[in-house]
Each structure stands twice: as C-alpha cells, then as structure tokens.
Design a protein around this motif. Sequence first.
Motif, PDB file in Angstrom:
ATOM      1  N   ALA A  36      43.797  36.671  51.437  1.00 45.22           N
ATOM      2  CA  ALA A  36      42.623  36.707  52.378  1.00 45.22           C
ATOM      3  C   ALA A  36      42.047  37.971  52.485  1.00 45.22           C
ATOM      4  N   SER A  37      42.276  38.964  51.766  1.00 46.07           N
ATOM      5  CA  SER A  37      41.663  40.377  51.572  1.00 46.07           C
ATOM      6  C   SER A  37      40.284  40.160  51.028  1.00 46.07           C
ATOM      7  N   ASN A  38      39.158  40.717  51.731  1.00 40.04           N
ATOM      8  CA  ASN A  38      37.933  40.812  51.086  1.00 40.04           C
ATOM      9  C   ASN A  38      37.916  41.888  49.926  1.00 40.04           C
ATOM     10  N   ARG A  39      38.849  42.606  49.846  1.00 37.46           N
ATOM     11  CA  ARG A  39      39.167  43.908  48.793  1.00 37.46           C
ATOM     12  C   ARG A  39      39.725  43.045  47.601  1.00 37.46           C
ATOM     13  N   ALA A  40      40.078  41.881  47.794  1.00 35.25           N
ATOM     14  CA  ALA A  40      40.539  41.377  46.372  1.00 35.25           C
ATOM     15  C   ALA A  40      39.559  40.510  45.607  1.00 35.25           C
ATOM     16  N   SER A  41      39.529  40.442  44.390  1.00 35.79           N
ATOM     17  CA  SER A  41      38.834  39.489  43.733  1.00 35.79           C
ATOM     18  C   SER A  41      39.389  38.289  43.666  1.00 35.79           C
ATOM     19  N   ARG A  42      38.607  37.185  43.435  1.00 37.75           N
ATOM     20  CA  ARG A  42      39.082  35.765  43.398  1.00 37.75           C
ATOM     21  C   ARG A  42      40.170  35.459  42.520  1.00 37.75           C
ATOM     22  N   ARG A  43      40.163  36.063  41.248  1.00 39.99           N
ATOM     23  CA  ARG A  43      41.566  36.162  40.274  1.00 39.99           C
ATOM     24  C   ARG A  43      41.551  37.415  40.144  1.00 39.99           C
ATOM     25  N   HIS A  44      42.525  38.260  40.920  1.00 39.61           N
ATOM     26  CA  HIS A  44      42.931  39.725  40.902  1.00 39.61           C
ATOM     27  C   HIS A  44      43.767  40.100  39.983  1.00 39.61           C
ATOM     28  N   ALA A  45      45.157  39.701  40.120  1.00 36.58           N
ATOM     29  CA  ALA A  45      46.117  40.100  39.236  1.00 36.58           C
ATOM     30  C   ALA A  45      46.998  38.814  38.912  1.00 36.58           C
ATOM     31  N   GLU A  46      48.034  39.184  37.892  1.00 35.60           N
ATOM     32  CA  GLU A  46      48.997  38.201  37.787  1.00 35.60           C
ATOM     33  C   GLU A  46      50.210  38.687  37.357  1.00 35.60           C
ATOM     34  N   ILE A  47      51.382  38.150  37.965  1.00 36.86           N
ATOM     35  CA  ILE A  47      52.836  38.513  37.737  1.00 36.86           C
ATOM     36  C   ILE A  47      53.274  37.522  36.736  1.00 36.86           C
ATOM     37  N   ALA A  48      53.529  37.988  35.337  1.00 35.17           N
ATOM     38  CA  ALA A  48      53.805  37.215  34.215  1.00 35.17           C
ATOM     39  C   ALA A  48      55.178  37.621  33.662  1.00 35.17           C
TER      40      ALA A  48
END
Length: 99
Positions: A36-48
């Motif tokens: 829910a953070s407004n500091r995060a992008s819509r697709r911010h990061a990935e754990i792969a």
Amino acid sequence: MPKLIVQDLERTSLVDLRPGESLVIGRSHDCDIPIASNRASRRHAEIAASPNGDGHLVRDLDSTNGTLLNGAPFPDEAPVRNGDVVDVGGTLITYRSEP
C-alpha cells in the motif's frame, strides 16, 4: 521451502516462495505481493529464481524510488540470502531460506 516475511506498518504476512517461482512486488493489485505504500511503484521489484537454480535474487523493475537490499541500493539485481531484507517503499521483506 524459502519464505518471505512481509512487514508494513499495519501487518506482517508470510509468503511461500516455491522453487523456480518469481513474485512481483508493487502497488498494483495485480502484483503477487501488493503493498500500500505510495513510495512504491505499481510494479516495483521482483524476487526471482536464480538462473543457475541455487537460490533467488531481487531485481528492481525500474522503480521511481529504487529498492534497497539490507539498507543499501544495488545495481539492477542482486542475490538474496537467508536473513536479507528488501525494502520496497518502506515495506520490509525478509528472505528466509532455512527451515
């Protein structure tokens, strides 16, 4: 099986990370781990899954505010190890690979 402990100001949740699985983290409700953070992008990061199959890595998805690994910025992607903490817009995600 590795797990992710996801902590924000309101809750803590546990997410199983299956072998070979990739999870996208971000503000969008379509993300595997929506935050829910407004500091995060819509697709911010990935754990792969690592390409060589020996663990996982974190990848920043060209986010506006960046992603931190153990409190520090990293180049495009970095391996994650047991106990590492990924910070996505103030939401802390701890990687646990031990039983």
